[in-house]
Motif scaffolding. Structure first.
Motif, PDB file in Angstrom:
ATOM      1  N   GLN A 220     -27.123  24.477   4.670  1.00  0.00           N
ATOM      2  CA  GLN A 220     -28.558  24.259   4.841  1.00  0.00           C
ATOM      3  C   GLN A 220     -29.033  24.812   6.181  1.00  0.00           C
ATOM      4  OE1 GLN A 220     -29.474  23.320   1.480  1.00  0.00           O
ATOM      5  NE2 GLN A 220     -30.984  22.169   2.630  1.00  0.00           N
ATOM      6  N   TYR A 221     -28.199  24.616   7.194  1.00  0.00           N
ATOM      7  CA  TYR A 221     -28.544  25.098   8.528  1.00  0.00           C
ATOM      8  C   TYR A 221     -28.503  26.625   8.592  1.00  0.00           C
ATOM      9  CZ  TYR A 221     -28.372  25.586  13.620  1.00  0.00           C
ATOM     10  OH  TYR A 221     -28.646  25.924  14.922  1.00  0.00           O
ATOM     11  N   LEU A 222     -27.560  27.224   7.874  1.00  0.00           N
ATOM     12  CA  LEU A 222     -27.306  28.661   7.981  1.00  0.00           C
ATOM     13  C   LEU A 222     -28.322  29.513   7.237  1.00  0.00           C
ATOM     14  CD1 LEU A 222     -25.291  30.846   9.028  1.00  0.00           C
ATOM     15  CD2 LEU A 222     -24.052  30.545   6.870  1.00  0.00           C
ATOM     16  N   VAL A 223     -28.776  29.064   6.072  1.00  0.00           N
ATOM     17  CA  VAL A 223     -29.627  29.905   5.225  1.00  0.00           C
ATOM     18  C   VAL A 223     -30.884  30.400   5.952  1.00  0.00           C
ATOM     19  CG1 VAL A 223     -31.110  29.912   3.188  1.00  0.00           C
ATOM     20  CG2 VAL A 223     -28.779  29.057   3.020  1.00  0.00           C
ATOM     21  N   PRO A 224     -31.653  29.545   6.630  1.00  0.00           N
ATOM     22  CA  PRO A 224     -32.819  30.078   7.355  1.00  0.00           C
ATOM     23  C   PRO A 224     -32.429  31.127   8.391  1.00  0.00           C
ATOM     24  CG  PRO A 224     -32.980  27.706   7.166  1.00  0.00           C
ATOM     25  CD  PRO A 224     -31.599  28.068   6.714  1.00  0.00           C
ATOM     26  N   GLY A 225     -31.266  30.960   9.016  1.00  0.00           N
ATOM     27  CA  GLY A 225     -30.805  31.951   9.974  1.00  0.00           C
ATOM     28  C   GLY A 225     -30.509  33.292   9.322  1.00  0.00           C
ATOM     29  N   MET A 226     -29.914  33.252   8.122  1.00  0.00           N
ATOM     30  CA  MET A 226     -29.613  34.492   7.415  1.00  0.00           C
ATOM     31  C   MET A 226     -30.879  35.166   6.885  1.00  0.00           C
ATOM     32  SD  MET A 226     -26.465  35.105   7.744  1.00  0.00           S
ATOM     33  CE  MET A 226     -26.726  34.411   9.381  1.00  0.00           C
ATOM     34  N   VAL A 227     -31.849  34.351   6.483  1.00  0.00           N
ATOM     35  CA  VAL A 227     -33.130  34.913   6.067  1.00  0.00           C
ATOM     36  C   VAL A 227     -33.808  35.596   7.255  1.00  0.00           C
ATOM     37  CG1 VAL A 227     -35.444  34.343   5.218  1.00  0.00           C
ATOM     38  CG2 VAL A 227     -33.442  33.268   4.189  1.00  0.00           C
ATOM     39  N   GLY A 228     -33.762  34.945   8.417  1.00  0.00           N
ATOM     40  CA  GLY A 228     -34.320  35.549   9.624  1.00  0.00           C
ATOM     41  C   GLY A 228     -33.595  36.822  10.013  1.00  0.00           C
ATOM     42  N   PHE A 229     -32.273  36.816   9.871  1.00  0.00           N
ATOM     43  CA  PHE A 229     -31.486  38.014  10.191  1.00  0.00           C
ATOM     44  C   PHE A 229     -31.846  39.160   9.251  1.00  0.00           C
ATOM     45  CE2 PHE A 229     -27.307  40.276   9.432  1.00  0.00           C
ATOM     46  CZ  PHE A 229     -27.414  41.086  10.545  1.00  0.00           C
ATOM     47  N   THR A 230     -32.056  38.853   7.982  1.00  0.00           N
ATOM     48  CA  THR A 230     -32.456  39.869   7.022  1.00  0.00           C
ATOM     49  C   THR A 230     -33.786  40.493   7.426  1.00  0.00           C
ATOM     50  OG1 THR A 230     -31.360  38.605   5.269  1.00  0.00           O
ATOM     51  CG2 THR A 230     -32.872  40.338   4.578  1.00  0.00           C
ATOM     52  N   MET A 231     -34.713  39.660   7.860  1.00  0.00           N
ATOM     53  CA  MET A 231     -36.004  40.164   8.327  1.00  0.00           C
ATOM     54  C   MET A 231     -35.834  41.051   9.552  1.00  0.00           C
ATOM     55  SD  MET A 231     -38.279  39.043   6.272  1.00  0.00           S
ATOM     56  CE  MET A 231     -39.744  39.429   7.194  1.00  0.00           C
ATOM     57  N   LEU A 232     -35.026  40.609  10.497  1.00  0.00           N
ATOM     58  CA  LEU A 232     -34.770  41.394  11.706  1.00  0.00           C
ATOM     59  C   LEU A 232     -34.180  42.743  11.359  1.00  0.00           C
ATOM     60  CD1 LEU A 232     -34.349  41.726  14.815  1.00  0.00           C
ATOM     61  CD2 LEU A 232     -32.155  40.557  14.500  1.00  0.00           C
ATOM     62  N   PHE A 233     -33.180  42.742  10.510  1.00  0.00           N
ATOM     63  CA  PHE A 233     -32.474  43.965  10.142  1.00  0.00           C
ATOM     64  C   PHE A 233     -33.408  44.925   9.401  1.00  0.00           C
ATOM     65  CE2 PHE A 233     -29.354  46.536   7.841  1.00  0.00           C
ATOM     66  CZ  PHE A 233     -28.393  46.751   8.825  1.00  0.00           C
ATOM     67  N   GLY A 234     -34.103  44.401   8.390  1.00  0.00           N
ATOM     68  CA  GLY A 234     -34.963  45.253   7.578  1.00  0.00           C
ATOM     69  C   GLY A 234     -36.176  45.760   8.329  1.00  0.00           C
ATOM     70  N   ALA A 235     -36.811  44.881   9.089  1.00  0.00           N
ATOM     71  CA  ALA A 235     -38.027  45.260   9.793  1.00  0.00           C
ATOM     72  C   ALA A 235     -37.747  46.242  10.928  1.00  0.00           C
ATOM     73  CB  ALA A 235     -38.724  44.010  10.344  1.00  0.00           C
TER      74      ALA A 235
ATOM     75  N   ALA B  26     -39.341  44.264   4.077  1.00  0.00           N
ATOM     76  CA  ALA B  26     -38.518  43.234   4.718  1.00  0.00           C
ATOM     77  C   ALA B  26     -38.702  41.885   4.030  1.00  0.00           C
ATOM     78  CB  ALA B  26     -38.861  43.131   6.200  1.00  0.00           C
ATOM     79  N   LEU B  27     -39.914  41.576   3.611  1.00  0.00           N
ATOM     80  CA  LEU B  27     -40.170  40.323   2.896  1.00  0.00           C
ATOM     81  C   LEU B  27     -39.434  40.284   1.560  1.00  0.00           C
ATOM     82  CD1 LEU B  27     -43.983  39.861   3.620  1.00  0.00           C
ATOM     83  CD2 LEU B  27     -42.181  38.245   4.228  1.00  0.00           C
ATOM     84  N   VAL B  28     -39.378  41.418   0.874  1.00  0.00           N
ATOM     85  CA  VAL B  28     -38.634  41.482  -0.387  1.00  0.00           C
ATOM     86  C   VAL B  28     -37.158  41.193  -0.143  1.00  0.00           C
ATOM     87  CG1 VAL B  28     -37.872  43.014  -2.251  1.00  0.00           C
ATOM     88  CG2 VAL B  28     -40.254  43.064  -1.505  1.00  0.00           C
ATOM     89  N   GLN B  29     -36.591  41.795   0.900  1.00  0.00           N
ATOM     90  CA  GLN B  29     -35.180  41.577   1.217  1.00  0.00           C
ATOM     91  C   GLN B  29     -34.913  40.113   1.554  1.00  0.00           C
ATOM     92  OE1 GLN B  29     -34.025  44.505   4.262  1.00  0.00           O
ATOM     93  NE2 GLN B  29     -35.596  45.852   3.434  1.00  0.00           N
ATOM     94  N   ALA B  30     -35.765  39.521   2.381  1.00  0.00           N
ATOM     95  CA  ALA B  30     -35.585  38.113   2.756  1.00  0.00           C
ATOM     96  C   ALA B  30     -35.741  37.203   1.544  1.00  0.00           C
ATOM     97  CB  ALA B  30     -36.593  37.726   3.835  1.00  0.00           C
ATOM     98  N   GLY B  31     -36.687  37.534   0.674  1.00  0.00           N
ATOM     99  CA  GLY B  31     -36.871  36.739  -0.536  1.00  0.00           C
ATOM    100  C   GLY B  31     -35.652  36.769  -1.436  1.00  0.00           C
ATOM    101  N   LEU B  32     -34.995  37.919  -1.517  1.00  0.00           N
ATOM    102  CA  LEU B  32     -33.778  38.030  -2.326  1.00  0.00           C
ATOM    103  C   LEU B  32     -32.666  37.145  -1.768  1.00  0.00           C
ATOM    104  CD1 LEU B  32     -33.709  41.875  -3.069  1.00  0.00           C
ATOM    105  CD2 LEU B  32     -34.168  40.027  -4.697  1.00  0.00           C
ATOM    106  N   ILE B  33     -32.505  37.156  -0.446  1.00  0.00           N
ATOM    107  CA  ILE B  33     -31.483  36.312   0.176  1.00  0.00           C
ATOM    108  C   ILE B  33     -31.779  34.838  -0.084  1.00  0.00           C
ATOM    109  CG2 ILE B  33     -30.575  35.508   2.403  1.00  0.00           C
ATOM    110  CD1 ILE B  33     -29.331  38.080   1.541  1.00  0.00           C
ATOM    111  N   LEU B  34     -33.039  34.449   0.018  1.00  0.00           N
ATOM    112  CA  LEU B  34     -33.412  33.052  -0.214  1.00  0.00           C
ATOM    113  C   LEU B  34     -33.146  32.653  -1.664  1.00  0.00           C
ATOM    114  CD1 LEU B  34     -34.594  30.561   1.134  1.00  0.00           C
ATOM    115  CD2 LEU B  34     -36.882  31.375   0.520  1.00  0.00           C
ATOM    116  N   LEU B  35     -33.448  33.534  -2.599  1.00  0.00           N
ATOM    117  CA  LEU B  35     -33.196  33.241  -4.012  1.00  0.00           C
ATOM    118  C   LEU B  35     -31.703  33.132  -4.305  1.00  0.00           C
ATOM    119  CD1 LEU B  35     -35.824  35.515  -5.815  1.00  0.00           C
ATOM    120  CD2 LEU B  35     -35.795  33.020  -5.723  1.00  0.00           C
TER     121      LEU B  35
END
Length: 256
Positions: A61-76, A117-126
């Motif tokens: 639970q703690y990690l998922v928001p961090g990975m979503v944020g990392f996906t945004m950082l990487f993609g953006a 970047a939002l599409v990528q983060a959304g995929l990770i969240l799903l």
């Protein structure tokens, strides 16, 4: 010449989105690393006693928001790479000499890069949901979208600002990777910032991604290290600053 031309912004946005959707390998590649971090760290440290972890919060639970944020950082941040690839094929020169303001070009790039970047983060969240992640409340998803958008704008602006200082994509790629990972590790994405030495914590406090990840945890998991309004305000400020810096530096780019 209008300072902002909605048609030009839309055209550049549409071009970036179409390029992204027509390259399945790019979509897979963009989420592969965050997904690997999520699976190996999420399950590898499940149940481990991690200093500073909020009480009652599972590590996944703690990690998922961090990975979503990392996906945004990487993609953006890599949105700047598209500017240099356009320069290689001559498209950048064409839009620079066109009767379109540089501000419109930057805003179009930011819109396109933020969307992908939002599409990528959304995929990770799903993907994280079948792995066991649970959103704290239904309201958390639209609120998370706001934080994701601000993270995207901040780091797309950063990518454009950085790309405007390069003439080759190879050099940009090396530098952006050198910058991305310190930002990632200093954001609290995989462990609490409070567990870092005090001197390094200072660096984390000036990292916009720190507030992005913390804000995502607040709305998705229900726990955060800082007040949500502080996270939101810091991201709004960083978005404005990075868009301004990106626009200023891009206006100095000469057609080549």
């Amino acid at each position: 010449m209008n300072l902002v031309d909605p048609r030009s912004i839309y055209a550049l946005w549409l071009r970036d989105v179409k390029r992204f959707l027509r390259a399945p390998s790019r979509i897979v590649g963009s989420i592969a690393m965050p997904l690997l971090f999520l699976v190996f760290l999420g399950f590898g440290f499940s149940g481990a006693a991690i200093p500073g972890l909020p009480e009652g919060v599972d590590y996944l639970q703690y990690l998922v928001p961090g990975m979503v944020g990392f996906t945004m950082l990487f993609g953006a941040s890599f949105a700047g790479m598209s500017i240099l690839s356009d320069q290689d094929v001559g498209f950048l020169k064409e839009i620079l000499v066109a009767p379109v303001s540089r501000t419109s070009i930057v805003l179009g790039r930011i819109a396109g890069g933020s969307t992908t970047a939002l599409v990528q983060a959304g995929l990770i969240l799903l993907i994280s949901i079948p792995l066991g992640f649970r959103v704290d409340s239904a309201l958390g998803v639209p609120l998370a979208a706001v934080f994701l958008l601000l993270i995207a704008i901040t780091f797309v602006g950063f990518g454009i600002a950085l790309a405007s200082q390069f003439r080759d994509s190879e050099g940009f790629g090396l530098v952006i990777q050198f910058v991305i990972f310190p930002l990632f590790f200093l954001s609290g994405a995989i462990y609490p910032v409070e567990s870092l030495p005090s001197a390094i914590q200072t660096l984390a406090f000036v990292n916009p991604l720190t507030y992005g990840v913390d804000g995502l945890r607040a709305v998705l998991v229900g726990t955060s290290a800082y007040p949500v309004l502080l996270d939101f305000g810091a991201l709004v400020a960083s978005s404005i600053v990075m868009v301004g810096v990106g626009t200023y530096l891009f206006e100095r780019v000469e057609p080549v």
